[in-house]
Design an enzyme around this catalytic site. Sequence first.
Site, mmCIF file in Angstrom:
data_model
loop_
_atom_site.group_PDB
_atom_site.id
_atom_site.type_symbol
_atom_site.label_atom_id
_atom_site.label_comp_id
_atom_site.label_asym_id
_atom_site.label_seq_id
_atom_site.Cartn_x
_atom_site.Cartn_y
_atom_site.Cartn_z
ATOM 1 N N TRP A 1 62.877 -39.608 16.981
ATOM 2 C CA TRP A 1 63.828 -39.648 18.086
ATOM 3 C C TRP A 1 65.132 -39.103 17.514
ATOM 4 O O TRP A 1 65.282 -39.043 16.285
ATOM 5 C CB TRP A 1 64.032 -41.098 18.561
ATOM 6 C CG TRP A 1 62.918 -41.631 19.420
ATOM 7 C CD1 TRP A 1 61.719 -41.040 19.665
ATOM 8 C CD2 TRP A 1 62.921 -42.878 20.123
ATOM 9 N NE1 TRP A 1 60.965 -41.842 20.496
ATOM 10 C CE2 TRP A 1 61.684 -42.985 20.797
ATOM 11 C CE3 TRP A 1 63.844 -43.911 20.272
ATOM 12 C CZ2 TRP A 1 61.341 -44.064 21.598
ATOM 13 C CZ3 TRP A 1 63.512 -44.996 21.063
ATOM 14 C CH2 TRP A 1 62.276 -45.077 21.728
ATOM 15 N N ARG B 1 64.088 -46.636 28.104
ATOM 16 C CA ARG B 1 62.903 -46.942 28.920
ATOM 17 C C ARG B 1 62.472 -48.369 28.626
ATOM 18 O O ARG B 1 63.026 -49.022 27.762
ATOM 19 C CB ARG B 1 61.781 -45.954 28.645
ATOM 20 C CG ARG B 1 61.223 -46.062 27.240
ATOM 21 C CD ARG B 1 60.001 -45.174 27.048
ATOM 22 N NE ARG B 1 59.634 -45.172 25.645
ATOM 23 C CZ ARG B 1 58.670 -44.439 25.125
ATOM 24 N NH1 ARG B 1 57.963 -43.643 25.893
ATOM 25 N NH2 ARG B 1 58.409 -44.499 23.841
ATOM 26 N N GLU C 1 47.259 -41.148 22.694
ATOM 27 C CA GLU C 1 48.269 -40.310 22.032
ATOM 28 C C GLU C 1 47.905 -40.234 20.551
ATOM 29 O O GLU C 1 47.989 -41.238 19.851
ATOM 30 C CB GLU C 1 49.668 -40.919 22.189
ATOM 31 C CG GLU C 1 50.082 -41.084 23.646
ATOM 32 C CD GLU C 1 51.453 -41.736 23.806
ATOM 33 O OE1 GLU C 1 52.197 -41.817 22.819
ATOM 34 O OE2 GLU C 1 51.755 -42.180 24.919
ATOM 35 N N ASN D 1 53.030 -47.773 30.625
ATOM 36 C CA ASN D 1 52.909 -47.070 29.344
ATOM 37 C C ASN D 1 53.290 -48.032 28.237
ATOM 38 O O ASN D 1 54.401 -48.578 28.230
ATOM 39 C CB ASN D 1 53.838 -45.851 29.292
ATOM 40 C CG ASN D 1 53.588 -45.018 28.051
ATOM 41 O OD1 ASN D 1 52.564 -44.342 27.945
ATOM 42 N ND2 ASN D 1 54.495 -45.085 27.087
ATOM 43 N N GLU D 2 52.347 -48.284 27.354
ATOM 44 C CA GLU D 2 52.596 -49.121 26.177
ATOM 45 C C GLU D 2 53.285 -50.431 26.546
ATOM 46 O O GLU D 2 54.429 -50.692 26.152
ATOM 47 C CB GLU D 2 53.395 -48.345 25.142
ATOM 48 C CG GLU D 2 52.640 -47.137 24.612
ATOM 49 C CD GLU D 2 53.293 -46.496 23.401
ATOM 50 O OE1 GLU D 2 54.523 -46.581 23.259
ATOM 51 O OE2 GLU D 2 52.558 -45.904 22.582
ATOM 52 N N GLU E 1 63.570 -37.714 22.707
ATOM 53 C CA GLU E 1 62.404 -37.328 21.912
ATOM 54 C C GLU E 1 62.356 -35.838 21.549
ATOM 55 O O GLU E 1 61.266 -35.275 21.388
ATOM 56 C CB GLU E 1 61.120 -37.741 22.633
ATOM 57 C CG GLU E 1 61.009 -39.243 22.683
ATOM 58 C CD GLU E 1 59.637 -39.760 23.052
ATOM 59 O OE1 GLU E 1 58.778 -38.964 23.476
ATOM 60 O OE2 GLU E 1 59.431 -40.972 22.913
HETATM 61 C C1 GAL Z 1 54.698 -43.451 22.370
HETATM 62 C C2 GAL Z 1 54.930 -43.312 23.848
HETATM 63 C C3 GAL Z 1 55.197 -41.890 24.266
HETATM 64 C C4 GAL Z 1 56.168 -41.259 23.353
HETATM 65 C C5 GAL Z 1 55.705 -41.359 21.936
HETATM 66 C C6 GAL Z 1 56.711 -40.780 20.969
HETATM 67 O O1 GAL Z 1 55.009 -44.731 21.921
HETATM 68 O O2 GAL Z 1 53.869 -43.809 24.595
HETATM 69 O O3 GAL Z 1 55.694 -41.894 25.580
HETATM 70 O O4 GAL Z 1 57.382 -41.909 23.511
HETATM 71 O O5 GAL Z 1 55.511 -42.688 21.586
HETATM 72 O O6 GAL Z 1 57.858 -41.574 20.843
#
Ligand code: GAL
Length: 684
Positions: free
Chosen positions: A324, A112, A316, A150-151, A366
């Site tokens: 991962w 991604r 989050e 996202n991020e 993930e």
């Molecule tokens: C964050 C991300 C999520 C998910 C999570 C765990 O950085 O926004 O989509 O990937 O980490 O890796």
Amino acid sequence: MNKALKADRLSLGTCYYPEHWDKSLWREDLLRMLENGIETIRIAEFAWSKVEPTEGNFTFEFFDEFLEIAKETGMKVIFGTPTATPPAWLTTKYPESLNATMDGVLYRHGARRHYNYNSKIYQELSKRIVEKIAEHYAPHESIIGWQIDNELNCEKNEFYSESDTIAFREFLKNKYQTLEALNQAWGTTFWNQTYTAWEEIFVPRTTISNATNPHEVLDYTRFVSDSACRFAGMQSEIIKKYIKRDDFITTNGLFGNLDNHRMTEESLDFMTYDSYPNFAYCMGTDPEHGTDLNDRKWSRNLTEVRSISPTFGIMEQQSGANGWNTAMEAPTPRPGQMTLWTMQSVAHGADYISYFRWRTCTMGTEIYWHGILDYSGRDNRRLREVKEIYEKMKKLKDVAGSVYEAAFGVIKDYDNIWDSQLDVWHKSVEKTSQEGIFKASQLTHTPMDYIYLRETTRVEELAKYPVLFYPHATILTDQKVKLLEEYVSYGGCLVLGCRTGYKDETGKCVLLKLPGLLQPLTGTDVTEYSFIAPDEGKVYIDWDGVKVEAAVFNDLLQPLGADAKTVGTYVSSYYAGCPGLIENRYGKGKVYYFGGAFTEETAKVFLEFLGIAAPYKEIISVPKECEITVRSKNGKKYLFVLNYTKKPVAILLKQTLNNLYEDKEEKGEIEIEPYGTRVYEIKK
Ligand code: GAL
């Protein structure tokens, strides 16, 4: 900047991926969330193909159907734009949308954040998908807010595609107008780097010894930040056209090479943060403080978030083991640890906490990044803990909107952060001092803020703090100096460390006597300087009989003018006897120029000597394993106590305080369970 989350109570959420689950699970999932106190979900941030499965063909049924269930169950929704994961049809047809390595090799589809911000076609396709999504879904009554992408800048925060080179040239033309000005700013006469046409300029590329012109790299970093800010701005402008009146726009961070303050000011209502304290396990154990303090490192990140949005959200919050399939092996939170992490966020100003994620994903990279529930979805210990947290949140209702009270501030600015990334001399003093000051603040229970100096910063924002540290302001500008002079002349106390003021905005060194533009304010002349030689051991300065370490690098000082005096003298090395700490009276305030970097012990001495250490010591006494913070609002003060250890600890309440979890008055010695937390209202 008033970019704060405005909530009238604390609330919980989770991240949910309808596209990962059979539809038959949706309703039951949402109902179970609600039963356990989760009132909001974030959805859709990677689901581009669910809306545009092939180029130009849009279909809204999938999320329509899901949002209908959200409406029926009463679940609130934060909708994400999907630009972090461009679809395969897009990257295959338009490879120029991909990011590349420094050698120009494209990052291909399969992970991604593989896009670049500057591809024109990617910008067009992003605009179109955001427009379609916002236009269609924004009126939906379940939606309460929007997350952009996202991020931004996570995973990769360097961009080396051809689109980036083209955009970089435009950025530089705007900034410098002429090649002469650019050559001057970048000092290209050194090593014969002079440019004679804009086409000769590229984003940094592979060079011998990785020695790309530092002034170019500084501008390149500014350019990366500018690109991300413009990309967020483009999305925000579109969403604003369709959004319902009270709905918000945010994004989740925080990541490097990005001026998060500017992005928030231009494009967001407030910032949200993704908090994974278990990452600290991957950062190794602090030899001095052991593993117990690992989670606490995250308070430093929360301090960063607070500098952008005094009250904010956690988009989050870690709720399970991290991993991962390709990286990271972080353990499952121990009993009580999710509550601790949640309260750590709340203690710093988070009024919304959303757990990542509801159920652990059964596919993809993930599979080990655990959510509240494991794969089977059965009720478990972590879900029970969420419910307990919810019960606590109800008790803390009035805490919403209150803001963190700091006893002092640490000044930062993006130019110096970025310079310290690319300049190893700058980096080593900066790293030592940032860690040292943060640890001293934590372990002496002296809460601190970060304050970013920006073009719009006013002296009133600084004047709130009796003491400000600006550890190594290597790059100085007239505007910053003026602001600091105003702060001190109104009565502030400014503490500066070695290596101040030796560069200008381009990152080139100045011909001035050091600390350059700050000589008048500091009443200090740096006559000589050196890294501490490896065979030297630790170097100390004697300050009123206390030996203070001047770590990493030493400036040898002389006082300048009638208001400056030497208050500390080196007692080690060949420069023993030379001034190492100068105090200068200026207007109603004073400035300390310290000749080294600040270790934890050094910073503690400053907090003590400047009379700001442990501001709550009359109210409470806690061991160093606990963090305390205070949030206040309308004269009410809420005191948070966080036990970061797996052992019970004893605290002493010196006044009668109201324990908000139990609504009961307490005084005297109290035992706090492993990972336990308390929130007290301080009575007047
Ligand atoms: C964050 C991300 C999520 C998910 C999570 C765990 O950085 O926004 O989509 O990937 O980490 O890796």
